[in-house]
Design a protein around this motif. Structure first.
Motif, short mmCIF file in Angstrom:
data_model
loop_
_atom_site.label_atom_id
_atom_site.label_comp_id
_atom_site.label_asym_id
_atom_site.label_seq_id
_atom_site.Cartn_x
_atom_site.Cartn_y
_atom_site.Cartn_z
N TRP A 253 0.83 -1.20 0.00
CA TRP A 253 0.00 0.00 0.00
C TRP A 253 0.87 1.26 0.00
N PHE A 254 1.91 1.24 0.81
CA PHE A 254 2.80 2.40 0.88
C PHE A 254 3.38 2.74 -0.50
N TRP A 255 3.88 1.73 -1.19
CA TRP A 255 4.54 1.99 -2.47
C TRP A 255 3.52 2.40 -3.54
N LEU A 256 2.33 1.82 -3.51
CA LEU A 256 1.32 2.24 -4.48
C LEU A 256 0.91 3.70 -4.24
N ILE A 257 0.77 4.08 -2.98
CA ILE A 257 0.44 5.47 -2.66
C ILE A 257 1.58 6.40 -3.06
N PHE A 258 2.81 5.98 -2.77
CA PHE A 258 3.97 6.81 -3.11
C PHE A 258 4.08 7.00 -4.63
N LEU A 259 3.88 5.92 -5.38
CA LEU A 259 3.97 6.01 -6.84
C LEU A 259 2.90 6.94 -7.40
N SER A 260 1.71 6.89 -6.86
CA SER A 260 0.65 7.79 -7.33
C SER A 260 0.92 9.23 -6.91
N MET A 261 1.55 9.43 -5.74
CA MET A 261 1.94 10.78 -5.32
C MET A 261 2.95 11.37 -6.29
N SER A 262 3.86 10.54 -6.76
CA SER A 262 4.85 11.00 -7.74
C SER A 262 4.21 11.25 -9.09
N ALA A 263 3.32 10.34 -9.48
CA ALA A 263 2.74 10.41 -10.83
C ALA A 263 1.91 11.67 -11.04
N ILE A 264 1.23 12.15 -10.01
CA ILE A 264 0.34 13.28 -10.20
C ILE A 264 1.10 14.53 -10.65
N MET A 265 2.41 14.58 -10.40
CA MET A 265 3.20 15.73 -10.85
C MET A 265 4.27 15.37 -11.87
N LEU A 266 4.73 14.12 -11.90
CA LEU A 266 5.87 13.76 -12.72
C LEU A 266 5.50 13.10 -14.04
N LEU A 267 4.29 12.59 -14.17
CA LEU A 267 3.88 12.09 -15.48
C LEU A 267 3.98 13.24 -16.47
N PRO A 268 4.53 13.01 -17.66
CA PRO A 268 4.70 14.11 -18.62
C PRO A 268 3.42 14.90 -18.87
#
Length: 911
Positions: A253-268
């Motif tokens: 759960w931690f890593w899925l949340i962290f990945l989505s936290m990154s994606a909301i700003m880092l996805l091109p």
């Protein structure tokens, strides 16, 4: 349902999007921007909700219950922090005219072309799987509508590409993307029409998803209670209500949340709509709560739809990802299903269009263009139509990216769920997190640290996620996943270095980000920054210092020809845009570039920054370096420049604050009022003084005359004494009247004379001798210093004599023991008269007033001195009429020196 009808509806929908985009652009041209709105900005951020959300979340919920939530909890958690992080990134990007996330990373680390290339490759390779699932979603929904929910038997993997509808969908999307995003080369990479269209799509997909949710929950069933009660009666479904069914532990759960936290700003695509397309950094405040609200609304019916699908299709013949469409189709609501499919179509197409536009900008600016610019034939070709060439590069990039996404779909994507493929992309872009966040908050981060950290993270990601998926396509032996590379158990991609978890995503995210961050920090601490890196680091970390100076920073000592800069701007921005920028620079700097041959660092940096807005920081750096000559600059010089910039920015901020301006204006008004009051006081003192000075001799003359008239027996000696006093008082009265008359003449500009030759030595000696008697009375030592050679000047003899006498008389009033008169020449060809006394001196604040009318400086021993207060004013006027100057140098408590400088007489004047 007819395939032609579906295509016609889809084309009509795309036509509506074009109409919205055109309308928004027209409003923007008229100064009424539709997208300069926090609500529109928040809706554009909802491009995060793709076909993965629209279809995949339901499929995820059907297999793992609440397992779909981490993807949306991450952005919801991050949103309140946007004011600190996203807003700062936006401010940096506006000041540097950043065009993409690759450009942002490249610019932060010394405008490194290598970092731009690496970031672009990672973004492209990481996002291609994500685009492929959008193609899968569109093709699946198309097949469902055409074959009435029987698409499960259709395999695109075995279909020849020329007969595969997915290929034509990819081609159609390429055309739409080209029309949306590459009609012209925008100097700031902003597309207001595109943002408006994306916002509309966000509204449509939300309405469509809520519609199917309401239909299932309140149409097929009698509300949430009824639906959940019926689901609880089925054991295989009721397990989804428990956390065990999620199949995720806290680690995952931690890593899925962290990945989505990154994606909301880092996805091109998210960086593009959130940063590049942003019109005002303050919009982040409202978006930080509107966007989480949107996520809440679009996820309310995810679990109900998933439960309904499991209840309605107990045999499992329908893919969970397709429940959104299969439910209304199974009940014969074809028109409703078509509307719902448009929501899914909008979710997929909005992602594809924005993502591919962002990738095409990155490929053109950071990958293709730097390679072309290093080709001398390209740089020296003289091709003035580079705008069309750059647009051509982007259009080809769009087609290539979509064809690669289609190839991935054909080879791998069809065999995985939407969510699982999407998480591969999330993990890829998460590799940007250490160097981006470190670059924004850690000034010590270096380019080498970023390169090695990013390369390490990318290699781990590629080894643990994309490579294993190729085993499903038969491109890699299954033993690679089961036994590891070369049969080494520690190198198993899903259990790397012995960390065996049930989630390949968590495993890959942990190792890639751990090693990425560690290498980044260690290498940065052991390498040095270049001067350009250091200046960019200060700008990125301390952007608030530079907010009011968004364009020009003197980073290096560079020189170039203005003509060459103009040619470059014309080639890459077009003559109209180039001339507009140069005119703006001339107006701001108040210079005329047409009269300048060499451009300094300020103009070069200005041109480079604006070029970066169209072709990226790395490409702009390469172009400018081809014509600019760099001079060595030390770190000490760089930090001195940065310190000066900091002081300038702080001063600029102080000036721009309204309260400060008001305070300064008030202070000036107060000072002017005090000066007027002082002048009024001086005038009153003058009138009192003149009246007193006139009355005193007149009274004395009148009294003595009356005594002599009324006393016939007055002795001859007394009469002679009285007459002597009368004569003296009459002369005093005459002098006072003459001074007042001189003042009147000076004020009315009637003091006109014809210059005559004057021997300054003789004039000064005569004036000095005439006052020696007064000096003796005052017990003062008078000293005269004359040069060996006679000094000749031209002017009015009596007036200049009066000026010297006035200065000497003034010195005698205040001297304690000595008065000096110096006559000498300056090397520049001027005569100098200096009168010095050793009196109390003149306070600094009064030194600017003593040459004004009516001014008298009081002495603490003798009080107010005798006189009218006109002597120095008349002296100053006489000196200026002789084209000279007068000044005072006084050290309180020591001495005062009045210095008169007069031009020497010309040879013609002496003859």
């Amino acid at each position: 349902m007819s395939a032609a009808l579906i295509v016609i509806c889809s084309l009509a929908y795309m036509g509506l999007l074009f109409l919205i985009a055109w309308w928004a652009e027209q409003r923007e041209k008229s100064g009424k921007s539709l997208v300069s709105n926090s609500g529109i900005y928040a809706l554009s951020l909802a491009v995060y909700c793709t076909a993965w959300t629209y279809y995949g979340s339901v499929g995820r919920a059907a297999t793992s219950g609440l397992g779909f939530l981490p993807t949306y909890l991450g952005p919801a958690i991050t949103a309140p922090l946007w004011w600190l992080l996203l807003r700062k990134i936006i401010l940096i990007s506006k000041s540097q005219r950043i065009t993409s996330i690759a450009d942002f990373i490249s610019s932060r680390y010394g405008k490194s072309a290598w970092l731009g290339i690496m970031a672009t490759l990672i973004a492209v390779l990481g996002i291609i799987p994500y685009i492929s699932i959008q193609l899968k979603a569109i093709s699946t929904s198309f097949d469902l509508l055409v074959y009435q929910g029987q698409s499960g038997s259709i395999s695109h993997h075995d279909t020849p590409f020329f007969a595969d509808s997915t290929l034509y969908i990819a081609i159609a999307l390429a055309i739409f993307t080209i029309l949306f995003g590459t009609r012209h080369l925008d100097p700031n990479e902003r597309h207001g029409g595109l943002v408006a269209a994306i916002a509309f799509e966000s509204v449509l997909k939300l309405i469509a998803f809520l519609a199917i949710g309401v239909f299932v929950t309140f149409g097929v069933y009698d509300g949430f209670g009824d639906l959940f009660a019926k689901a609880a009666e089925v054991p295989r479904i009721s397990r989804l209500f428990t956390l065990e069914a999620v199949g995720l532990n806290g680690w995952e759960w931690f890593w899925l949340i962290f990945l989505s936290m990154s994606a909301i700003m880092l996805l091109p695509r998210q960086f593009h709509v959130g940063v590049v397309e942003n019109t005002n950094a303050d919009q982040v405040a409202k978006a930080s709560w509107l966007f989480p609200l949107y996520l809440l609304l679009i996820n309310i019916f995810v679990l109900p739809i998933a439960l309904a699908g499991l209840l309605l299709f107990p045999e499992g013949g329908v893919e969970p990802d397709s429940y959104v469409l299969s439910i209304p189709l199974s009940m014969g609501h074809e028109a409703f299903a078509l509307f719902i499919s448009l929501g899914g179509f909008s979710a997929a197409t909005s992602m594809v269009i924005v993502a591919v536009i962002a990738l095409s900008i990155m490929i053109g600016n950071n990958l293709v263009l730097p390679i072309l610019l290093r080709d001398m034939s390209f740089r020296e070709s003289g091709n003035t139509d580079l705008n069309h060439r750059l647009l051509g590069i982007r259009r080809v990039s769009i087609v290539v990216v979509l064809l690669l996404a289609y190839a991935y779909f054909k080879a791998v994507g069809e065999q995985y769920s939407l969510v699982s493929v999407g998480l591969i992309s999330f993990t890829a872009v998460a590799q940007f997190a250490p160097i981006l966040i470190g670059g924004v908050y850690w000034k010590r981060a270096t380019k080498k640290g970023a390169i090695w950290g990013l390369a390490t993270g990318f290699l781990i990601w590629a080894y643990t996620l994309p490579l294993p998926t190729l085993t499903e396509a038969g491109l890699i032996s299954p033993g690679f996943v089961a036994d590891g590379l070369g049969g080494i158990a520690l190198l198993r991609p899903h259990a790397l270095f012995g960390l065996d978890t049930s989630s390949p995503i968590a495993n890959a995210a942990f190792w890639s980000l751990l090693l990425n961050t560690s290498v980044f920090i260690i290498v940065s601490l052991n390498t040095r920054q270049s001067p350009l890196e250091a200046s960019q680091a200060d700008l990125f970390v301390n952007i608030n210092k530079y907010v009011f100076r968004s364009a020009d920073y003197e980073l290096v000592k560079r020189r170039a020809k203005v003509r060459d800069l103009r040619i470059l701007l014309n080639r890459f921005l077009g003559p109209t845009r180039a001339q507009s920028l140069l005119t703006a620079y001339e107006n701001r700097k108040r210079v005329n570039l047409s009269k300048q041959e060499t451009a300094g660092a300020d103009l070069i940096n200005y041109a480079e920054t604006h070029l970066a807005g169209s072709i990226g920081a790395a490409s702009a750096k390469i172009i400018i370096s081809s014509i600019a000559k760099d001079d060595p600059i030390s770190l000490e010089e760089m930090f001195r420049v940065l310190e000066q910039t900091r002081e300038a920015v702080q001063y600029s901020k102080a000036l721009e604050k309204k309260s400060a301006e008001l305070e300064k204006t008030t202070a000036k008004l107060k000072a002017a009022n005090e000066q007027l009051q002082e002048l009024d006081r001086l005038k009153a003192d003058f009138i009192t003084t003149v009246t007193h000075e006139l009355r005193t001799p007149i009274t004395s003359i009148k009294a003595l005359s009356k005594i002599m008239l009324e006393t016939p027996g007055l002795s001859q000696e007394q009469r002679a004494e009285f007459l002597d006093i009368v004569v003296s008082e009459s002369e005093r009265l005459t002098r006072l009247i003459n001074q007042v008359l001189d003042l009147e003449k000076i004020q009315s500009s009637r003091l006109v004379f014809e210059p005559r030759p004057i021997h300054l030595n003789a004039l000064a000696e005569k004036a000095f001798q005439g006052l020696q008697g007064l000096m003796k009375e005052q017990q003062l030592n008078g000293r005269l210093f004359l040069p060996e050679h006679e000094i000749a000047i031209a002017g009015h003899h009596d007036r200049l004599t009066q000026a010297v006498i006035n200065l000497l008389s003034n010195a005698i009033k205040f001297a304690r023991s000595e008065v000096q008169l110096h006559i000498h020449m300056l090397n520049g060809g001027s005569a100098v008269i200096e009168v010095t006394d050793d009196g109390k001196g003149i306070p600094e604040k009064e030194q600017q007033l003593i040459f004004d009318r009516f001014t008298q400086i009081s002495d603490h021993k003798h009080g107010k001195p005798q006189g009218s207060g006109l002597g120095l004013f008349i002296t100053k006027t006489i000196v200026e009429q002789h084209h000279g100057s007068i000044s005072v140098d006084s050290q309180p408590g020591r001495h005062t020196t009045f210095r008169v400088i007069l031009p020497l007489a010309k040879a013609a004047d002496i003859r």
